[in-house]
Enzyme design. Structure first.
Site, PDB file in Angstrom:
ATOM      1  N   HIS A  59       6.695  -1.350   3.816  1.00  0.00           N
ATOM      2  CA  HIS A  59       6.400  -2.942   4.174  1.00  0.00           C
ATOM      3  C   HIS A  59       5.670  -3.474   3.008  1.00  0.00           C
ATOM      4  CE1 HIS A  59       3.219  -0.177   5.663  1.00  0.00           C
ATOM      5  NE2 HIS A  59       2.376  -1.207   5.622  1.00  0.00           N
ATOM      6  N   GLN A 101      -2.194   3.166   3.205  1.00  0.00           N
ATOM      7  CA  GLN A 101      -1.143   2.960   3.911  1.00  0.00           C
ATOM      8  C   GLN A 101      -1.168   3.969   4.999  1.00  0.00           C
ATOM      9  OE1 GLN A 101       2.629   4.519   1.926  1.00  0.00           O
ATOM     10  NE2 GLN A 101       4.101   3.680   3.528  1.00  0.00           N
ATOM     11  N   SER A 102      -1.028   3.101   6.122  1.00  0.00           N
ATOM     12  CA  SER A 102      -1.127   3.886   7.571  1.00  0.00           C
ATOM     13  C   SER A 102       0.112   3.832   8.250  1.00  0.00           C
ATOM     14  CB  SER A 102      -2.181   2.895   8.368  1.00  0.00           C
ATOM     15  OG  SER A 102      -1.728   1.614   8.665  1.00  0.00           O
ATOM     16  N   ASN A 131       0.737  -1.225   0.031  1.00  0.00           N
ATOM     17  CA  ASN A 131       0.044  -0.041  -0.096  1.00  0.00           C
ATOM     18  C   ASN A 131       0.915   1.316  -0.043  1.00  0.00           C
ATOM     19  OD1 ASN A 131      -2.203  -1.605  -0.002  1.00  0.00           O
ATOM     20  ND2 ASN A 131      -2.071  -1.479   2.517  1.00  0.00           N
TER      21      ASN A 131
HETATM   22  P1  DGP Z   1      -0.672  -0.310   5.892  1.00  0.00           P
HETATM   23  O1  DGP Z   1      -2.174  -0.177   6.198  1.00  0.00           O
HETATM   24  O2  DGP Z   1      -0.373  -0.908   4.685  1.00  0.00           O
HETATM   25  O3  DGP Z   1       0.223   0.818   6.265  1.00  0.00           O
HETATM   26  O4  DGP Z   1      -0.296  -1.865   6.822  1.00  0.00           O
HETATM   27  C1  DGP Z   1       0.186  -1.419   7.972  1.00  0.00           C
HETATM   28  C2  DGP Z   1      -0.365  -2.811   8.960  1.00  0.00           C
HETATM   29  O5  DGP Z   1       0.714  -2.525  10.074  1.00  0.00           O
HETATM   30  C3  DGP Z   1      -1.756  -3.026   9.412  1.00  0.00           C
HETATM   31  O6  DGP Z   1      -1.831  -3.959   8.664  1.00  0.00           O
HETATM   32  C4  DGP Z   1      -1.735  -3.173  10.767  1.00  0.00           C
HETATM   33  C5  DGP Z   1      -0.241  -3.626  10.963  1.00  0.00           C
HETATM   34  N1  DGP Z   1       0.284  -2.938  12.254  1.00  0.00           N
HETATM   35  C6  DGP Z   1       0.186  -1.718  12.911  1.00  0.00           C
HETATM   36  N2  DGP Z   1       0.359  -1.733  14.039  1.00  0.00           N
HETATM   37  C7  DGP Z   1       1.263  -2.868  14.435  1.00  0.00           C
HETATM   38  C8  DGP Z   1       2.009  -3.154  15.469  1.00  0.00           C
HETATM   39  O7  DGP Z   1       2.148  -2.695  16.303  1.00  0.00           O
HETATM   40  N3  DGP Z   1       2.427  -4.478  15.301  1.00  0.00           N
HETATM   41  C9  DGP Z   1       2.009  -5.201  14.141  1.00  0.00           C
HETATM   42  N4  DGP Z   1       2.564  -6.555  14.167  1.00  0.00           N
HETATM   43  N5  DGP Z   1       1.270  -4.768  13.195  1.00  0.00           N
HETATM   44  C10 DGP Z   1       0.857  -3.747  13.381  1.00  0.00           C
END
Ligand code: DGP
Length: 120
Positions: A106, A100-101, A93
């Site tokens: 990633h 993208q958050s 994303n």
């Molecule tokens: P995106 O929306 O593409 O930026 O994906 C970010 C992802 O990161 C989302 O699917 C949830 C995951 N995520 C957010 N915070 C954490 C965290 O603290 N640990 C893990 N393992 N995943 C996280």
């Protein structure tokens, strides 16, 4: 941590790389780290990230092209260890409109169920 990785103190995934936030790590190399997504969208949902901070996939490919390739190597190894021989999906994303958050590059590796196409 490797000597040459560049971390951003304000970045969640940099904190995971540094070991300051726990994650369920499934694979690692000198340039990459892979851990299970906190909010899984499939039976297997792993995030594969560069150890160094780049805000998105394009910045990573430009700044560290070999590491960008290492993400795909890691994904292939994880797909094998997770038993995803029937198929899996890799997603980057990029930008808020694409959901993208976390602004540390990633790759999402999703598998273990039938995928729909086109994605939403
Ligand atoms: P995106 O929306 O593409 O930026 O994906 C970010 C992802 O990161 C989302 O699917 C949830 C995951 N995520 C957010 N915070 C954490 C965290 O603290 N640990 C893990 N393992 N995943 C996280």
């Amino acid at each position: 941590m490797t000597a040459d990785e560049v971390l951003d103190d304000d970045c969640l995934f940099c904190k995971i790389v540094a070991g300051d936030i726990e994650a369920d790590v499934v694979h690692e190399s000198t340039t990459t780290l892979a851990f299970r997504d906190l909010d899984p969208q499939a039976p297997t949902h792993v995030l594969v990230i560069p150890r160094s901070h780049y805000p998105n996939a394009a910045a990573l490919a430009s700044g560290e092209p070999e590491t960008a390739a290492h993400l795909f190597d890691a994904a292939a190894a994880i797909a094998e260890s997770e038993g995803l021989g029937e198929g899996y999906r890799l997603v980057f994303n990029t930008g808020a409109q694409a959901h993208q958050s976390v602004f540390h590059a990633h790759m999402h590796l999703l598998g273990g169920r039938a995928m729909t196409w086109p994605p939403g």
